[in-house]
Design a protein around this motif. Structure first.
Motif, PDB file in Angstrom:
ATOM      1  N   VAL A  10       0.817  -1.208   0.000  1.00 42.17           N
ATOM      2  CA  VAL A  10       0.000   0.000   0.000  1.00 42.17           C
ATOM      3  C   VAL A  10       0.851   1.259   0.000  1.00 42.17           C
ATOM      4  N   THR A  11       2.136   1.147   0.364  1.00 41.84           N
ATOM      5  CA  THR A  11       2.999   2.329   0.428  1.00 41.84           C
ATOM      6  C   THR A  11       3.780   2.565  -0.856  1.00 41.84           C
ATOM      7  N   VAL A  12       3.569   1.743  -1.882  1.00 41.73           N
ATOM      8  CA  VAL A  12       4.311   1.862  -3.138  1.00 41.73           C
ATOM      9  C   VAL A  12       3.493   2.684  -4.126  1.00 41.73           C
ATOM     10  N   TRP A  13       4.098   3.762  -4.617  1.00 41.22           N
ATOM     11  CA  TRP A  13       3.445   4.609  -5.617  1.00 41.22           C
ATOM     12  C   TRP A  13       3.738   4.066  -7.015  1.00 41.22           C
ATOM     13  N   SER A  14       2.748   4.157  -7.896  1.00 45.00           N
ATOM     14  CA  SER A  14       2.973   3.838  -9.304  1.00 45.00           C
ATOM     15  C   SER A  14       3.501   5.078 -10.017  1.00 45.00           C
ATOM     16  N   PRO A  15       4.090   4.927 -11.211  1.00 43.33           N
ATOM     17  CA  PRO A  15       4.587   6.109 -11.936  1.00 43.33           C
ATOM     18  C   PRO A  15       3.495   7.131 -12.230  1.00 43.33           C
ATOM     19  N   GLN A  16       2.228   6.688 -12.253  1.00 39.66           N
ATOM     20  CA  GLN A  16       1.113   7.614 -12.489  1.00 39.66           C
ATOM     21  C   GLN A  16       0.656   8.300 -11.209  1.00 39.66           C
ATOM     22  N   GLY A  17       1.333   8.038 -10.089  1.00 36.86           N
ATOM     23  CA  GLY A  17       0.951   8.662  -8.828  1.00 36.86           C
ATOM     24  C   GLY A  17      -0.250   8.032  -8.176  1.00 36.86           C
TER      25      GLY A  17
END
Length: 283
Positions: A10-17
């Motif tokens: 849940v703490t990992v952001w995707s490149p799209q934010g």
């Protein structure tokens, strides 16, 4: 949606934010049956559609009383809703013990949002997979709040969440101008008519299938403690609503289309927050 390298935590952001685990929790709300909340000048009403998981089981409770002036209706994972309802009850009891008065609804919802938000930024927790419609009454009048798994909350005039809830929101949008001046009986009938629109077409028309669905109604307002109506009262209002007329729009499934996007195409923008029927701007 589909699994990718950015949705394992849940703490990992995707490149799209985007936080995919939070979006997956938002999708869990659409797995529950629909529920509707609306209000007039002095009363807030919750209407929930209860469907048993099989013919051998009873339907789960969709409306949960919290305090004399407050109750919630849920869509999503029922176990998560029990945890949140226990927290809300504890907060109301502690406030009443300390100040000898009922907890202001807006402050309680703010604290609830803060509690739910902590689960979206810790690796050892997961977001709550349940959406809430909160009906309450305090010195500022009746309130309808929507709370999402992303910990975003909205002060609404009327709203609907859950499976196939787009048809109910369409009904609410078309009749929104009549809610404030409606009587208590009329506002309950509006809620029932709205939620009948979320039934699949064949089940809405078939008496045998429609019998598997139970409609639960709760009301709270001025000089009216939070009360879940009995089955006899529900039947009375259901007959009254049908006399007023069936929903105009055929049921639609626009907001339940969760087909994954093709991998070779860019992902669509985040759908959080959802489009609401109406929200009240706070000064």
């Amino acid at each position: 949606m589909f699994r990718n390298q950015y949705d394992s935590d849940v703490t990992v952001w995707s490149p799209q934010g985007r936080l995919h685990q939070v979006e997956y929790a938002m999708e869990a709300v659409k797995l529950g049956t629909a529920t509707v909340g609306l209000k007039n000048r002095e009363t807030a009403v919750l209407v929930a559609l209860c469907k048993p998981t099989s013919e051998l089981s009873a339907s789960q409770r969709k409306i949960i009383p919290i305090d004399d002036h407050l109750g919630i209706s849920i869509a999503g994972i029922t176990a998560d809703a029990r945890v949140l309802s226990r927290y809300l009850r504890s907060e109301c009891l502690n406030y009443k013990h300390s100040y000898d008065s009922t907890y202001p609804v807006s402050r309680l919802i703010t604290n609830l949002g803060n509690k739910m938000q902590t689960t979206t930024q810790r690796y050892d927790r997961r977001p709550y997979g349940v959406g809430l419609l909160v009906a309450g009454y305090d010195e500022n009048g009746p309130h309808i709040y929507q709370v999402t798994p992303s910990a975003t909350f909205y002060n609404c005039k009327a709203n609907s969440i859950g499976s196939r809830s787009q048809s109910a929101r369409t009904y609410l949008e078309r009749n929104l101008g009549t809610f404030l001046d409606s009587s208590n009986d009329d506002i309950i009938c509006h809620g029932i008519l709205a939620i009948l629109g979320s039934l699949p077409t064949d089940e809405h028309q078939s008496k045998e299938n429609a019998a598997q669905f139970n409609i639960t109604v709760a009301i709270v307002g001025k000089n009216q403690p939070f009360k879940i109506l009995s089955e006899e009262e529900n039947e009375k209002y259901l007959r009254m609503a049908k006399e007023k007329g069936a929903p105009v729009d055929p049921p639609r499934n626009d907001d339940d289309d969760d087909r994954p996007s093709p991998p070779d195409q860019p992902e669509a923008g985040p759908r959080d927050p959802e489009v609401l029927v109406a929200t009240e701007q706070r000064p």
